[in-house]
Write a protein that holds these residues in place. Structure first.
Motif, PDB file in Angstrom:
ATOM      1  N   ILE A   1     -37.961  53.266  37.645  1.00  0.00           N
ATOM      2  CA  ILE A   1     -37.695  53.909  38.598  1.00  0.00           C
ATOM      3  C   ILE A   1     -37.250  54.613  39.973  1.00  0.00           C
ATOM      4  O   ILE A   1     -36.160  53.311  40.036  1.00  0.00           O
ATOM      5  CB  ILE A   1     -37.930  52.005  38.982  1.00  0.00           C
ATOM      6  CG1 ILE A   1     -39.170  51.139  37.853  1.00  0.00           C
ATOM      7  CG2 ILE A   1     -39.275  52.131  40.733  1.00  0.00           C
ATOM      8  CD1 ILE A   1     -39.790  50.028  38.721  1.00  0.00           C
ATOM      9  N   ASP A   2     -38.150  54.931  40.436  1.00  0.00           N
ATOM     10  CA  ASP A   2     -37.452  55.774  41.547  1.00  0.00           C
ATOM     11  C   ASP A   2     -36.811  54.827  42.765  1.00  0.00           C
ATOM     12  O   ASP A   2     -38.205  54.277  43.531  1.00  0.00           O
ATOM     13  CB  ASP A   2     -37.865  57.017  41.999  1.00  0.00           C
ATOM     14  CG  ASP A   2     -37.446  57.195  43.169  1.00  0.00           C
ATOM     15  OD1 ASP A   2     -35.991  57.677  43.226  1.00  0.00           O
ATOM     16  OD2 ASP A   2     -37.950  58.847  43.666  1.00  0.00           O
ATOM     17  N   HIS A   3     -36.075  54.769  43.225  1.00  0.00           N
ATOM     18  CA  HIS A   3     -35.633  53.640  44.483  1.00  0.00           C
ATOM     19  C   HIS A   3     -34.007  54.817  45.633  1.00  0.00           C
ATOM     20  O   HIS A   3     -34.472  54.410  46.444  1.00  0.00           O
ATOM     21  CB  HIS A   3     -34.859  53.119  44.454  1.00  0.00           C
ATOM     22  CG  HIS A   3     -35.440  51.631  43.483  1.00  0.00           C
ATOM     23  ND1 HIS A   3     -36.104  50.719  44.392  1.00  0.00           N
ATOM     24  CD2 HIS A   3     -35.245  51.237  42.185  1.00  0.00           C
ATOM     25  CE1 HIS A   3     -36.794  49.458  43.096  1.00  0.00           C
ATOM     26  NE2 HIS A   3     -35.973  49.789  42.102  1.00  0.00           N
ATOM     27  N   THR A   4     -35.196  55.968  45.633  1.00  0.00           N
ATOM     28  CA  THR A   4     -34.931  57.077  47.066  1.00  0.00           C
ATOM     29  C   THR A   4     -34.694  56.868  48.004  1.00  0.00           C
ATOM     30  O   THR A   4     -36.375  56.621  48.753  1.00  0.00           O
ATOM     31  CB  THR A   4     -35.156  58.579  46.096  1.00  0.00           C
ATOM     32  OG1 THR A   4     -34.756  58.968  44.986  1.00  0.00           O
ATOM     33  CG2 THR A   4     -34.340  59.461  47.033  1.00  0.00           C
ATOM     34  N   ASP A   5     -33.909  56.760  48.833  1.00  0.00           N
ATOM     35  CA  ASP A   5     -34.589  56.206  49.962  1.00  0.00           C
ATOM     36  C   ASP A   5     -35.161  54.634  50.428  1.00  0.00           C
ATOM     37  O   ASP A   5     -35.672  54.938  51.597  1.00  0.00           O
ATOM     38  CB  ASP A   5     -35.315  57.107  51.276  1.00  0.00           C
ATOM     39  CG  ASP A   5     -35.231  58.589  51.013  1.00  0.00           C
ATOM     40  OD1 ASP A   5     -33.974  58.959  51.108  1.00  0.00           O
ATOM     41  OD2 ASP A   5     -36.035  59.329  50.967  1.00  0.00           O
ATOM     42  N   GLU A   6     -34.302  53.870  49.610  1.00  0.00           N
ATOM     43  CA  GLU A   6     -34.627  52.666  49.947  1.00  0.00           C
ATOM     44  C   GLU A   6     -33.328  51.630  49.924  1.00  0.00           C
ATOM     45  O   GLU A   6     -31.991  52.643  49.636  1.00  0.00           O
ATOM     46  CB  GLU A   6     -35.332  52.032  48.294  1.00  0.00           C
ATOM     47  CG  GLU A   6     -36.960  52.658  48.318  1.00  0.00           C
ATOM     48  CD  GLU A   6     -37.409  51.851  47.352  1.00  0.00           C
ATOM     49  OE1 GLU A   6     -37.070  50.739  46.687  1.00  0.00           O
ATOM     50  OE2 GLU A   6     -38.484  52.204  46.975  1.00  0.00           O
ATOM     51  N   THR A   7     -33.636  50.556  50.994  1.00  0.00           N
ATOM     52  CA  THR A   7     -32.092  50.239  51.241  1.00  0.00           C
ATOM     53  C   THR A   7     -32.909  48.518  50.476  1.00  0.00           C
ATOM     54  O   THR A   7     -33.345  47.779  50.475  1.00  0.00           O
ATOM     55  CB  THR A   7     -32.428  49.995  52.163  1.00  0.00           C
ATOM     56  OG1 THR A   7     -31.759  50.696  52.540  1.00  0.00           O
ATOM     57  CG2 THR A   7     -30.814  49.240  52.607  1.00  0.00           C
ATOM     58  N   VAL A   8     -31.282  48.144  49.261  1.00  0.00           N
ATOM     59  CA  VAL A   8     -31.310  47.190  48.811  1.00  0.00           C
ATOM     60  C   VAL A   8     -29.860  46.050  49.091  1.00  0.00           C
ATOM     61  O   VAL A   8     -28.938  46.928  49.186  1.00  0.00           O
ATOM     62  CB  VAL A   8     -31.710  47.042  47.041  1.00  0.00           C
ATOM     63  CG1 VAL A   8     -31.431  46.184  46.250  1.00  0.00           C
ATOM     64  CG2 VAL A   8     -31.952  48.564  46.607  1.00  0.00           C
ATOM     65  N   ILE A   9     -30.922  44.303  49.477  1.00  0.00           N
ATOM     66  CA  ILE A   9     -29.429  43.644  49.314  1.00  0.00           C
ATOM     67  C   ILE A   9     -29.839  43.112  48.703  1.00  0.00           C
ATOM     68  O   ILE A   9     -30.071  42.792  48.003  1.00  0.00           O
ATOM     69  CB  ILE A   9     -30.183  43.269  50.706  1.00  0.00           C
ATOM     70  CG1 ILE A   9     -29.890  43.410  52.407  1.00  0.00           C
ATOM     71  CG2 ILE A   9     -29.042  41.708  50.817  1.00  0.00           C
ATOM     72  CD1 ILE A   9     -31.190  42.579  53.448  1.00  0.00           C
ATOM     73  N   VAL A  10     -28.274  43.007  47.975  1.00  0.00           N
ATOM     74  CA  VAL A  10     -27.808  42.189  46.920  1.00  0.00           C
ATOM     75  C   VAL A  10     -27.070  41.051  46.733  1.00  0.00           C
ATOM     76  O   VAL A  10     -25.329  41.543  46.995  1.00  0.00           O
ATOM     77  CB  VAL A  10     -27.339  42.572  45.413  1.00  0.00           C
ATOM     78  CG1 VAL A  10     -26.833  42.359  44.547  1.00  0.00           C
ATOM     79  CG2 VAL A  10     -28.162  44.246  45.070  1.00  0.00           C
TER      80      VAL A  10
ATOM     81  N   ASP B   1     -27.930  54.640  41.269  1.00  0.00           N
ATOM     82  CA  ASP B   1     -28.777  54.801  39.584  1.00  0.00           C
ATOM     83  C   ASP B   1     -29.833  55.390  40.538  1.00  0.00           C
ATOM     84  O   ASP B   1     -30.131  56.612  39.649  1.00  0.00           O
ATOM     85  CB  ASP B   1     -28.311  54.065  38.448  1.00  0.00           C
ATOM     86  CG  ASP B   1     -26.896  54.386  37.468  1.00  0.00           C
ATOM     87  OD1 ASP B   1     -26.168  54.680  38.678  1.00  0.00           O
ATOM     88  OD2 ASP B   1     -26.751  53.198  36.582  1.00  0.00           O
ATOM     89  N   ALA B   2     -31.000  54.596  40.803  1.00  0.00           N
ATOM     90  CA  ALA B   2     -31.747  54.883  41.146  1.00  0.00           C
ATOM     91  C   ALA B   2     -32.816  55.632  42.095  1.00  0.00           C
ATOM     92  O   ALA B   2     -33.534  56.035  43.138  1.00  0.00           O
ATOM     93  CB  ALA B   2     -33.262  53.828  40.976  1.00  0.00           C
ATOM     94  N   GLY B   3     -31.284  55.642  42.814  1.00  0.00           N
ATOM     95  CA  GLY B   3     -31.626  56.197  43.935  1.00  0.00           C
ATOM     96  C   GLY B   3     -31.087  55.387  45.762  1.00  0.00           C
ATOM     97  O   GLY B   3     -31.680  56.224  46.788  1.00  0.00           O
ATOM     98  N   ALA B   4     -31.071  53.969  45.157  1.00  0.00           N
ATOM     99  CA  ALA B   4     -30.899  52.677  46.339  1.00  0.00           C
ATOM    100  C   ALA B   4     -29.300  53.269  47.004  1.00  0.00           C
ATOM    101  O   ALA B   4     -28.555  53.836  46.667  1.00  0.00           O
ATOM    102  CB  ALA B   4     -31.685  51.753  46.373  1.00  0.00           C
ATOM    103  N   ASP B   5     -29.725  52.335  48.952  1.00  0.00           N
ATOM    104  CA  ASP B   5     -28.232  52.427  49.647  1.00  0.00           C
ATOM    105  C   ASP B   5     -28.143  50.946  49.277  1.00  0.00           C
ATOM    106  O   ASP B   5     -29.168  50.064  48.823  1.00  0.00           O
ATOM    107  CB  ASP B   5     -28.611  52.671  50.589  1.00  0.00           C
ATOM    108  CG  ASP B   5     -28.986  53.992  51.210  1.00  0.00           C
ATOM    109  OD1 ASP B   5     -28.476  55.118  50.436  1.00  0.00           O
ATOM    110  OD2 ASP B   5     -29.626  54.439  51.403  1.00  0.00           O
ATOM    111  N   VAL B   6     -26.931  50.366  48.604  1.00  0.00           N
ATOM    112  CA  VAL B   6     -27.137  48.600  48.720  1.00  0.00           C
ATOM    113  C   VAL B   6     -26.148  48.573  49.498  1.00  0.00           C
ATOM    114  O   VAL B   6     -24.849  48.808  49.901  1.00  0.00           O
ATOM    115  CB  VAL B   6     -25.713  48.923  47.256  1.00  0.00           C
ATOM    116  CG1 VAL B   6     -25.828  47.381  46.834  1.00  0.00           C
ATOM    117  CG2 VAL B   6     -27.080  49.489  46.028  1.00  0.00           C
ATOM    118  N   VAL B   7     -26.559  46.843  49.821  1.00  0.00           N
ATOM    119  CA  VAL B   7     -25.389  46.346  50.374  1.00  0.00           C
ATOM    120  C   VAL B   7     -25.393  45.181  49.879  1.00  0.00           C
ATOM    121  O   VAL B   7     -26.660  43.913  49.230  1.00  0.00           O
ATOM    122  CB  VAL B   7     -27.374  45.600  51.972  1.00  0.00           C
ATOM    123  CG1 VAL B   7     -26.136  44.877  52.664  1.00  0.00           C
ATOM    124  CG2 VAL B   7     -27.702  46.677  52.875  1.00  0.00           C
TER     125      VAL B   7
END
Length: 143
Positions: free
Chosen positions: A3-12, A29-35
């Motif tokens: 799934i494309d997560h470009t320009d999304e922010t994910v908190i893990v 790998d899917a394009g997200a920024d990760v916190v």
């Protein structure tokens, strides 16, 4: 299928090692920024380095999920750096090994504080940030 997560922010949460680190890498790998959040700063710094190697932006936020102030600070840091977050992955957990008949109250409190209370509080803070940011929605994943 990715799934494309470009320009999304994910908190893990629990992102310093194991499943949390791999979740962080898959989102990158899917394009997200990760916190990346965990108690051990060196571990989440390593996770963020891996996120950057994969082309994502990353932010390491040392967080003790037993502390509601740290939970607030985690969401604030994510919003301040990347704007409204899109995905929250509640991955961190505490398990006290050994004989269940000898568990102390503090053992049980530690498990409930991280495995239940923190999940609720962080999900609540995340949802409020999404609503306030008028992002049109967000996703919460509980591992």
């Amino acid at each position: 299928m990715m799934i494309d997560h470009t320009d999304e922010t994910v908190i893990v949460t629990g992102a310093g090692r194991g499943i949390g680190r791999e979740i962080s890498y898959r989102f990158a790998d899917a394009g997200a920024d990760v916190v990346a959040a965990a108690r051990t700063e060196s571990e989440i710094a390593s996770t963020v380095a891996g996120v950057r190697e994969r082309g994502g932006e990353g932010l390491a936020v040392p967080t003790d999920l037993r502390d509601p102030d740290d939970i607030d600070s985690l969401v604030t840091a994510a919003v301040d750096r990347f704007g409204t977050p899109d995905v929250l992955v509640n991955n961190a957990a505490v398990h006290v090994a050994g004989d269940p008949l000898s568990r102390s109250t503090s053992d049980i409190d530690a498990m409930f504080d991280v495995n239940l209370r923190a999940v609720f509080l962080l999900s609540q803070r995340f949802a409020n940030a999404v609503i306030e940011g008028d992002a049109g929605g967000g996703s919460i994943v509980n591992v």
